[in-house]
Design an enzyme around this catalytic site. Structure first.
Site, short mmCIF file in Angstrom:
data_model
loop_
_atom_site.label_atom_id
_atom_site.label_comp_id
_atom_site.label_asym_id
_atom_site.label_seq_id
_atom_site.Cartn_x
_atom_site.Cartn_y
_atom_site.Cartn_z
N THR A 33 3.22 -6.73 2.95
CA THR A 33 2.42 -7.36 3.15
C THR A 33 1.83 -8.76 3.21
O THR A 33 1.60 -9.31 2.24
CB THR A 33 1.12 -6.38 2.62
N GLY A 34 0.98 -9.34 3.78
CA GLY A 34 0.48 -10.20 4.85
C GLY A 34 0.95 -11.41 5.80
O GLY A 34 2.07 -10.87 6.26
N SER A 35 0.67 -12.38 5.92
CA SER A 35 1.52 -13.16 7.09
C SER A 35 2.95 -13.74 6.75
O SER A 35 3.24 -13.83 7.98
CB SER A 35 0.04 -14.43 7.24
N ALA A 91 2.56 -14.47 -1.85
CA ALA A 91 1.74 -14.22 -2.80
C ALA A 91 0.53 -14.75 -2.96
O ALA A 91 0.37 -15.79 -1.86
CB ALA A 91 2.30 -14.79 -3.85
N ASP A 92 -0.44 -14.85 -4.12
CA ASP A 92 -2.05 -15.31 -3.25
C ASP A 92 -1.53 -16.94 -4.59
O ASP A 92 -2.16 -17.67 -3.94
CB ASP A 92 -3.19 -14.58 -3.22
N GLU A 111 2.61 -2.76 -3.06
CA GLU A 111 3.36 -3.62 -3.22
C GLU A 111 3.59 -3.96 -5.04
O GLU A 111 4.67 -4.14 -5.37
CB GLU A 111 1.88 -5.20 -3.39
C1 5RP Z 1 -1.73 -8.81 0.44
C2 5RP Z 1 -0.76 -9.42 -0.47
C3 5RP Z 1 -0.62 -10.63 -0.25
O1 5RP Z 1 0.59 -11.26 -0.55
C4 5RP Z 1 -1.44 -12.32 -0.60
O2 5RP Z 1 -2.44 -12.26 -0.10
C5 5RP Z 1 -0.86 -13.46 0.30
O3 5RP Z 1 -0.96 -13.01 2.22
P1 5RP Z 1 -0.32 -13.92 2.82
O4 5RP Z 1 0.86 -14.15 2.83
O5 5RP Z 1 -0.84 -13.87 4.21
O6 5RP Z 1 -0.88 -15.90 2.39
O7 5RP Z 1 -0.31 -10.23 -1.91
O8 5RP Z 1 -2.13 -8.03 -0.92
#
Ligand code: 5RP
Length: 262
Positions: A33-35, A91-92, A111
């Site tokens: 999930t996420g961009s 990931a963040d 996740e």
């Molecule tokens: C969602 C997450 C995402 O993988 C994380 O926030 C990264 O997001 P992005 O790819 O939008 O930077 O852990 O719960």
């Protein structure tokens, strides 16, 4: 169109594009999930539609499920798939041991369940998320709504006895209401600055009543695919101890670059 993408989006896109090379015909794949993960779902959908790749996708959020169906990926639940060959997710933050903070997008619980039920987890990211020590990104902790203020106070009290720099916590909001996860829970964001011992913190948090799961992924990620805005990609495999580099060309493709909303 690729010409309109920011360098960060290009980095996310090339990481995602390179990561789908790991997907083989007939695989059961966890969809993050996420961009960044959204790029991956789009790239995978293109392989399904145009190359006839057969995959079964297990999404980690309702958002990803909708996108996967939209791009032509067959979606099943984790209980239907039981075990997965591969999960690809964003990931963040990630450190040198490929330990992660996840949950910025609020989907950490599904996740973590999906990644843990996979033979391999591949993280796709831009280089800006690499850190020496996890913790600059606020650590998301999913908590049940019942008694959440008490849980928050207990978490803050617990933080005094572990190796972290900051101890502020905040309830994640969606406008003027608490943010609600796909599982109907709340998220506390822990502003720790620096986490000295991620494994210990993860274990202590998960022992607390009211805490459902936390966003520390310790010893779960196998490979990180790091994208750069100029098309370079670096692949680090923690089990093999290898580092590979590659370069991808941006090819303008209406199907991939249209209507990306995540
Ligand atoms: C969602 C997450 C995402 O993988 C994380 O926030 C990264 O997001 P992005 O790819 O939008 O930077 O852990 O719960």
């Amino acid at each position: 169109m690729s010409g309109e993408l920011s360098p960060i989006d290009k980095a996310k896109f090339v990481a995602a594009k390179r990561a789908v090379d790991y997907v083989e015909d007939g695989m059961r794949v966890g969809l993050g999930t996420g961009s960044t993960a959204a790029w991956m779902v789009r790239c995978l959908g293109e392989l399904v539609r145009e190359d006839g790749l057969r995959v079964t996708g297990v999404p980690t959020s309702s958002r990803t499920a909708a996108l996967a169906r939209d791009v032509g990926i067959e979606v099943v639940s984790l209980d239907e798939a039981r075990w997965l060959d591969l999960t690809i997710d964003g990931a963040d933050e990630f450190d040198g041991n490929l330990n992660l903070i996840k949950g910025g997008g609020g989907a950490l619980l599904q996740e973590k369940i999906v990644a843990t039920a996979s033979d391999q987890m591949i993280v796709i990211t831009d280089a800006g998320k690499e850190v020496e020590h996890l913790g600059a990104f606020p650590l998301p902790v999913e908590v049940v709504p019942f008694g959440w203020q008490t849980t928050k106070a207990l978490v803050e009290e617990m933080l005094v006895s572990v190796d972290v720099l900051g101890r502020d916590t905040s309830l994640r909001m969606n406008g003027d209401r608490p943010y609600i996860t796909d599982e109907g829970n709340y998220i506390l964001d822990l502003h720790l600055g620096r986490i000295g011992n991620a494994r210990q913190l993860s274990m202590v948090l998960n022992q607390m009543p009211g805490v459902v799961e936390n966003g520390l992924f310790v010893d779960i990620c196998d490979v990180v695919v790091i994208g750069y805005g100029d098309g370079r990609v670096e692949l680090r495999d923690i089990n093999e101890g290898t580092v590979e580099t590659d370069r991808l060309e941006f090819v303008e493709d209406d199907n991939l670059f249209r209507d990306l909303t995540d």
